[in-house]
Design a protein around this motif. Structure first.
Motif, PDB file in Angstrom:
ATOM      1  N   MET A   1       0.708  -1.238  -0.078  1.00 48.55           N
ATOM      2  CA  MET A   1       0.162   0.090   0.088  1.00 48.55           C
ATOM      3  C   MET A   1       0.724   1.285   0.020  1.00 48.55           C
ATOM      4  N   ALA A   2       0.620   1.952  -0.980  1.00 43.02           N
ATOM      5  CA  ALA A   2       1.390   3.357  -1.092  1.00 43.02           C
ATOM      6  C   ALA A   2       0.849   4.367  -0.216  1.00 43.02           C
ATOM      7  N   ASN A   3       1.666   5.319   0.508  1.00 47.23           N
ATOM      8  CA  ASN A   3       1.290   6.325   1.347  1.00 47.23           C
ATOM      9  C   ASN A   3       1.238   7.753   0.370  1.00 47.23           C
ATOM     10  N   ALA A   4       0.229   8.481   0.492  1.00 44.88           N
ATOM     11  CA  ALA A   4       0.399   9.878   0.007  1.00 44.88           C
ATOM     12  C   ALA A   4       1.357  10.707   0.607  1.00 44.88           C
ATOM     13  N   THR A   5       1.973  11.427  -0.612  1.00 44.21           N
ATOM     14  CA  THR A   5       2.991  12.260  -0.270  1.00 44.21           C
ATOM     15  C   THR A   5       2.620  13.728  -0.564  1.00 44.21           C
ATOM     16  N   SER A   6       1.724  14.252  -1.315  1.00 41.92           N
ATOM     17  CA  SER A   6       1.228  15.324  -1.754  1.00 41.92           C
ATOM     18  C   SER A   6      -0.076  15.388  -2.053  1.00 41.92           C
ATOM     19  N   ILE A   7      -0.540  16.893  -2.050  1.00 39.57           N
ATOM     20  CA  ILE A   7      -2.031  16.937  -2.382  1.00 39.57           C
ATOM     21  C   ILE A   7      -1.947  17.821  -3.561  1.00 39.57           C
ATOM     22  N   PHE A   8      -2.459  17.471  -4.829  1.00 39.17           N
ATOM     23  CA  PHE A   8      -2.554  18.429  -6.023  1.00 39.17           C
ATOM     24  C   PHE A   8      -3.639  19.422  -5.966  1.00 39.17           C
ATOM     25  N   HIS A   9      -4.924  18.884  -5.582  1.00 37.70           N
ATOM     26  CA  HIS A   9      -6.148  19.779  -5.672  1.00 37.70           C
ATOM     27  C   HIS A   9      -7.275  19.347  -4.810  1.00 37.70           C
ATOM     28  N   THR A  10      -7.773  20.118  -4.266  1.00 32.45           N
ATOM     29  CA  THR A  10      -8.852  19.946  -3.073  1.00 32.45           C
ATOM     30  C   THR A  10     -10.063  20.790  -3.579  1.00 32.45           C
ATOM     31  N   GLY A  11     -11.276  20.603  -3.516  1.00 30.23           N
ATOM     32  CA  GLY A  11     -12.478  21.211  -3.804  1.00 30.23           C
ATOM     33  C   GLY A  11     -13.325  21.356  -2.744  1.00 30.23           C
ATOM     34  N   LEU A  12     -13.899  22.671  -2.273  1.00 30.47           N
ATOM     35  CA  LEU A  12     -14.756  22.781  -1.415  1.00 30.47           C
ATOM     36  C   LEU A  12     -16.029  23.686  -1.951  1.00 30.47           C
ATOM     37  N   THR A  13     -17.347  23.333  -1.315  1.00 28.70           N
ATOM     38  CA  THR A  13     -18.117  24.208  -1.874  1.00 28.70           C
ATOM     39  C   THR A  13     -18.777  24.836  -0.556  1.00 28.70           C
ATOM     40  N   VAL A  14     -18.822  26.009  -0.553  1.00 28.42           N
ATOM     41  CA  VAL A  14     -19.143  26.870   0.374  1.00 28.42           C
ATOM     42  C   VAL A  14     -20.108  28.028   0.272  1.00 28.42           C
ATOM     43  N   SER A  15     -21.047  28.659   1.117  1.00 22.42           N
ATOM     44  CA  SER A  15     -21.978  29.406   0.950  1.00 22.42           C
ATOM     45  C   SER A  15     -21.577  30.761   0.647  1.00 22.42           C
ATOM     46  N   ASP A  16     -20.404  31.089   1.314  1.00 22.95           N
ATOM     47  CA  ASP A  16     -19.775  32.295   1.492  1.00 22.95           C
ATOM     48  C   ASP A  16     -18.345  32.431   1.196  1.00 22.95           C
ATOM     49  N   LEU A  17     -18.125  32.591  -0.029  1.00 17.13           N
ATOM     50  CA  LEU A  17     -16.663  32.304  -0.385  1.00 17.13           C
ATOM     51  C   LEU A  17     -15.624  33.373   0.373  1.00 17.13           C
ATOM     52  N   ASP A  18     -16.072  34.379   0.091  1.00 12.22           N
ATOM     53  CA  ASP A  18     -15.446  35.588   0.922  1.00 12.22           C
ATOM     54  C   ASP A  18     -14.829  35.202   2.386  1.00 12.22           C
ATOM     55  N   ALA A  19     -15.841  34.731   3.130  1.00 15.04           N
ATOM     56  CA  ALA A  19     -15.989  34.305   4.601  1.00 15.04           C
ATOM     57  C   ALA A  19     -14.698  33.123   4.750  1.00 15.04           C
TER      58      ALA A  19
END
Length: 48
Positions: A1-19
Motif C-alpha cells: 500500500m502506497a502512502n500519499a506524499t502530496s495533494i494536488f487539488h482539493t475542492g470545497l463548496t461553501v455558501s460564502d466564498l469571501d468568508a
C-alpha cells in the motif's frame, strides 16, 4: 500500500466564498494562490 506524499487539488463548496477565504488566510495562515470563476453548465450542474 502506497502512502500519499502530496495533494494536488482539493475542492470545497461553501455558501460564502469571501468568508471562507478569510478563514483559511487569516485564521489558518494559508496563502491564496489562485482564484477563478467557473461559469459554465458543467460546473453549475456539479456544484449548484
Amino acid at each position: 500500500m502506497a502512502n500519499a506524499t502530496s495533494i494536488f487539488h482539493t475542492g470545497l463548496t461553501v455558501s460564502d466564498l469571501d468568508a471562507a477565504i478569510r478563514f483559511y488566510v487569516e485564521g489558518l495562515g494559508f496563502v491564496l494562490r489562485h482564484r477563478q470563476t467557473q461559469d459554465n453548465e458543467y460546473t453549475c450542474a456539479l456544484v449548484g
